[in-house]
Design an enzyme around this catalytic site. Structure first.
Site, mmCIF file in Angstrom:
data_model
loop_
_atom_site.group_PDB
_atom_site.id
_atom_site.type_symbol
_atom_site.label_atom_id
_atom_site.label_comp_id
_atom_site.label_asym_id
_atom_site.label_seq_id
_atom_site.Cartn_x
_atom_site.Cartn_y
_atom_site.Cartn_z
ATOM 1 N N LYS A 47 -9.019 -1.769 8.900
ATOM 2 C CA LYS A 47 -8.411 -1.319 7.662
ATOM 3 C C LYS A 47 -8.162 -2.470 6.685
ATOM 4 O O LYS A 47 -8.504 -2.366 5.507
ATOM 5 C CB LYS A 47 -7.091 -0.630 8.024
ATOM 6 C CG LYS A 47 -6.325 -0.098 6.861
ATOM 7 C CD LYS A 47 -4.971 0.374 7.338
ATOM 8 C CE LYS A 47 -4.196 -0.791 7.934
ATOM 9 N NZ LYS A 47 -2.807 -0.421 8.282
ATOM 10 N N THR A 48 -7.595 -3.562 7.206
ATOM 11 C CA THR A 48 -7.284 -4.690 6.331
ATOM 12 C C THR A 48 -8.551 -5.237 5.697
ATOM 13 O O THR A 48 -8.586 -5.588 4.515
ATOM 14 C CB THR A 48 -6.580 -5.808 7.125
ATOM 15 O OG1 THR A 48 -5.508 -5.224 7.855
ATOM 16 C CG2 THR A 48 -6.039 -6.868 6.205
ATOM 17 N N ASP A 234 -0.666 0.240 1.428
ATOM 18 C CA ASP A 234 -0.951 0.150 2.857
ATOM 19 C C ASP A 234 0.156 0.862 3.639
ATOM 20 O O ASP A 234 1.263 1.022 3.137
ATOM 21 C CB ASP A 234 -0.992 -1.338 3.233
ATOM 22 C CG ASP A 234 -1.685 -1.548 4.562
ATOM 23 O OD1 ASP A 234 -2.351 -0.618 5.051
ATOM 24 O OD2 ASP A 234 -1.547 -2.654 5.110
ATOM 25 N N GLU A 235 -0.137 1.247 4.856
ATOM 26 C CA GLU A 235 0.865 1.902 5.722
ATOM 27 C C GLU A 235 1.516 3.081 5.012
ATOM 28 O O GLU A 235 2.740 3.248 5.030
ATOM 29 C CB GLU A 235 1.941 0.895 6.165
ATOM 30 C CG GLU A 235 1.428 -0.385 6.769
ATOM 31 C CD GLU A 235 0.922 -0.226 8.193
ATOM 32 O OE1 GLU A 235 0.817 0.929 8.692
ATOM 33 O OE2 GLU A 235 0.614 -1.263 8.816
ATOM 34 N N GLN A 268 0.679 6.502 13.496
ATOM 35 C CA GLN A 268 1.453 5.268 13.525
ATOM 36 C C GLN A 268 2.695 5.348 12.654
ATOM 37 O O GLN A 268 3.266 4.328 12.272
ATOM 38 C CB GLN A 268 0.575 4.089 13.106
ATOM 39 C CG GLN A 268 -0.542 3.835 14.102
ATOM 40 C CD GLN A 268 -1.359 2.616 13.733
ATOM 41 O OE1 GLN A 268 -0.857 1.501 13.664
ATOM 42 N NE2 GLN A 268 -2.642 2.818 13.478
ATOM 43 N N ARG A 642 -2.033 -2.390 19.882
ATOM 44 C CA ARG A 642 -2.076 -3.769 19.380
ATOM 45 C C ARG A 642 -2.900 -4.647 20.322
ATOM 46 O O ARG A 642 -3.293 -5.750 19.959
ATOM 47 C CB ARG A 642 -0.670 -4.396 19.283
ATOM 48 C CG ARG A 642 0.369 -3.669 18.446
ATOM 49 C CD ARG A 642 -0.067 -3.455 17.054
ATOM 50 N NE ARG A 642 -0.606 -2.108 16.923
ATOM 51 C CZ ARG A 642 -1.359 -1.702 15.912
ATOM 52 N NH1 ARG A 642 -1.657 -2.524 14.948
ATOM 53 N NH2 ARG A 642 -1.838 -0.466 15.864
#
Length: 770
Positions: A47-48, A234-235, A268, A642
């Site tokens: 994603k980043t 983001d998020e 998430q 993670r």
DNA sequence: GGTGTCGCTGTTTTT
DNA sequence: CAGCGACACC
């Protein structure tokens, strides 16, 4: 974040280094320019990389001006990383013109620029939790309510929840019917007036004021909409209502660009407790009818086994849109599930295992992390790491600013920037002692209240207060002169001596150093006998360095030379908005310890999750609520995803919490994991719990063993009618007992505290009658 | 005016 | 087992 992504190459005639190594959906997201875009990005799906490439594509290929692009992240660390990665794709000058920051710092900055119309000054204070508590206490006092009946922390949580929904004090009052919420409504109103009087905002207000600015000040709103033509968030699954309103006001209206790109993953979402509204992402398409949706479902991070375990877990959530997360990575090792005897054994096992990975598999310390649900678990783990001389760092960025000596220093700086900040004034008016007693302060406050003037005005002219004796007046005048001199020097007050005093602006570093000296703080802490290691003096030194560092960065990042007041206010803003993960340095070469919440967005080759037990994960406070349980499950999912190669989960047989040792129950989530990918080991018998004690402490064994037996017996036999005693609720009678999952709960009618439902495992109930 | 002690309470996650 | 407030004592 690794940049090494396995690619599905697409043969095109011309190649573009920005797109070359991307998969089709990634490329689609990067090259989408006009209109709303929702990127549903599964854990580890790059994603980043997509966001950074998209920014670069907008600027380098489409020709958008960098200052028209804003990327909003959740933490400063994430913003910093994004900025670094974008900078590698374009010129430094271009990257500098981008807006990359958190929601809160974006709001803080814009509010500073438009302070007046919002009824603030640019030097307004941003209150952290402890400042908020002080403000609530002062509100309680003026309403004659006791802090005992209305614990500030609880009241604040209620107020914060309301604020996140954009419910103001008036509206809150309308929905308050019982005594408690009616009182909270009064506190809420009073708290807001305290903040207003102090020229201060709390974290939630930063968002609310921004909403207000965009709603009520049309010219400013138009200018902001015009400036931020391309907004990336983001998020997005963790945005709350206020944050949604801000994004929508910038991009969603008829006059707006509609160029909003949000990325996130409903699985998430872990901040509902803080007002995050998962519907923002689920209903994006209805908020933006023209939206295009792109799914990134290939995971590049984890092994097949780790992904299978995480995926099986998350599928137990009922309120969930199903999705396929897959990977081409190796099968990998089993996920280890280890039962230890107690938390010390757990810490010892984990340190041994990490050392083994370091020595035998050549894994760097920096490649490993330990996650836990609550901060309190870190202590034992830290002790074990320290003893084994394993380098570690802990994600506790706010800890530094919570220290007394640092808070004192910041309070002085705030008083300089914002004379009306009475919370900060109260903190330092007599620190270090300068002859202004509590009695004098109370007299000044009473005078201010009676004559409807600010404390700042009273401090400026203390002689007008009849209740003050000459000595007190002199001390206050000296204090005021000192602060005022700093203000003059900072360009915040007119100089009475020479008109051009502002011409030679000090550096921030020099200014902070001078303040520490002239305020007497440095001297005060140097003489502090309770600080033999001079830790506090070192912290003050660190504060000076942080001021200098901020100054250097600001001068590097902005085109024009910032003025001193800009530096001071910017510094105070930065200090107020640090987050825990901001303390993490990826190049430290140290094992990283953090909460599961802080772990969001990060990745590590090897991860241990400690304390995977009922009561911790899921947390005891979530146990009565299905939605909360689902959030806990997502938290577990976030933690597991993670991990790149090595995932280890530990739980214990018994755990000491709040000084009480109780049997621990394995997390209910563990039953939801696929056994074929999990390697379970019970090491709890291999640990001698009494080995911890010295010989003379051996008599501790008996009461300890007895206590354990007691706790177990309670669960078995506590029939309705039994009289019991609770350490805080007092005497009561059991009216019902039932089993919920692995837990036994009892409804108990207390003589004074009313009827409570208690989980026997945790409530320290004592049997009184047969 | 500053320091020490006692006893109470509240204990999740965070910008 | 914290961290805080109230109080007493120096």
């Amino acid at each position: 974040m690794t940049d090494a992504i396995t690619t599905t190459r697409r043969s095109t005639a011309e190649t573009d280094p920005l797109l070359d190594d991307l998969t089709t959906p990634q490329r689609d997201a990067v090259t989408h320019v006009e209109g709303p875009l929702l990127v549903l990005a599964g854990a580890g799906s790059g994603k980043t990389r997509v966001i950074t490439r998209r920014i670069a594509h907008l600027i380098l290929r489409v020709g958008i001006a960098p200052w028209q692009v804003a990327a909003i992240t959740f933490t400063n660390k994430a913003a910093g990383e994004m900025r670094d990665r974008v900078t590698q794709l374009m010129s430094e000058r271009q990257a500098r013109a981008l807006t990359v920051c958190t929601y809160h710092s974006l709001c803080a900055r814009i509010i500073r620029a438009h302070a007046e119309p919002l009824g603030l000054t640019p030097g307004y204070s941003i209150y952290d939790t402890s400042d908020q508590k002080a403000a609530v206490k002062s509100a309680l006092k003026s309403l004659d309510l006791s802090a005992g009946n209305f614990p500030p922390a609880t009241v604040l949580a209620t107020i914060s929840n309301a604020k996140n929904e954009l419910i103001d004090a008036d509206e809150f009052t309308k929905t308050a019917f019982d005594f408690y919420s009616k009182s909270v409504a009064r506190v809420y109103a009073k708290y807001q007036s305290v903040l207003k009087k102090n020229n201060a905002l709390d974290f939630d207000d930063l968002l609310i004021k921004m909403v207000e600015l965009l709603r009520d000040h049309t010219e400013v709103a138009a200018a902001l909409r015009d400036r931020y033509q391309y907004v990336l968030i983001d998020e997005y699954q963790d945005t709350n209502h206020a944050q949604f309103m801000i994004a929508h006001a910038l991009t969603g209206g008829p006059d707006s660009s509609q160029n909003i790109c949000v990325t996130g993953d409903p699985d998430q979402s872990i901040y509902a407790w803080r007002g995050a509204n998962i519907r923002n992402i689920l209903e994006f398409e209805s908020h933006y009818p023209a939206a295009r949706t792109i799914r990134l479902e290939q995971n590049y991070r984890s092994t097949k086994r780790i992904l299978a375990v995480a995926d099986t877990l998350i599928k137990h959530n009922r309120k969930r849109r199903d999705k396929d997360l897959w990977t081409q990575n190796d099968q990998g090792d089993h996920v280890a599930l280890v039962k230890c005897y107690n938390e010390r054994h757990e810490a010892q096992w984990l340190v041994d295992r990490l050392t083994e990975l370091n020595q035998q598999e050549d894994l760097a310390w920096g490649a490993m992390a330990v996650f836990y649900r609550v901060n309190s678990l870190s202590r034992v783990i830290e002790d074990a790491l320290r003893e084994a001389r394993v380098p570690y760092q802990i994600a506790r960025g706010t800890a530094f600013y919570e220290r007394q000596e640092i808070k004192d220093s910041i309070a002085f700086l705030r008083i300089i920037a914002n004379p009306n900040d009475e919370v900060s004034l109260a903190r330092i008016i007599n620190t270090p002692a300068r002859g202004i007693s509590d009695r004098s302060v109370k007299a000044m406050q009473a005078y201010a209240l009676a004559h409807d003037v600010t404390m700042a005005a009273v401090v400026a002219q203390p002689a007008q207060v009849p209740a003050l004796n000459t000595r007190a007046v002199n001390s206050i005048e000296r204090f005021h002169k000192m602060v005022n001199a700093w203000r003059v020097q900072a360009g915040l007050a007119p100089s009475s001596v020479c008109a051009d005093a502002g011409e030679h602006e000090p550096t921030l570093r020099f200014f902070v150093q001078q303040m520490l000296r002239e305020s007497g703080l440095e001297q005060y802490y140097r003489k502090d006998t309770a600080d033999p290691g001079e830790e506090r003096i070192m912290n003050l030194g660190e504060l000076v360095s942080s001021a200098q560092q901020f100054e250097d960065e600001l001068e590097r990042e902005t085109q024009e030379m910032p003025t001193f007041t800009e530096k001071l206010m910017g510094y105070l803003e930065q200090v107020s908005l640090v987050s825990d993960v901001d303390a993490i340095d990826d190049n430290q070469g140290a094992v990283t310890l953090m909460t599961l919440h802080a772990a969001k967005g990060l990745e590590f080759p090897a991860i241990v999750m400690a304390g995977v037990e009922d009561g911790l994960l899921p947390h005891a406070r979530s146990q009565d609520d299905d939605d909360a349980i689902e959030e806990e499950r997502r938290l577990f999912f976030v933690g597991m995803t993670r991990a790149m190669r090595n995932l280890m989960l530990t739980f214990t047989r018994e755990r000491t919490v709040f000084g009480q040792t109780l049997p621990a129950i394995p997390s209910r989530f563990l039953r939801e994991l696929p056994t074929e990918h999990v390697d379970t080991r019970d090491l709890s018998d291999a640990f001698d719990p009494y080995g911890e004690f010295d010989e003379e402490d051996n008599d501790l064994m008996t009461p300890r063993a007895a206590r354990r037996a007691d706790a177990l017996r309670q669960v078995d036999e506590i029939p309705p009618g039994t009289m019991v005693r609770h350490p805080s609720f007092g005497l009561g009678r059991v009216i019902a007992v039932n089993n919920v999952g692995s837990q036994t709960r009892a409804r108990v009618e207390f003589n004074t505290a009313g009827v409570k439902t208690l989980v026997l495992q945790y409530a320290r109930l004592e049997r009184v009658s047969p």
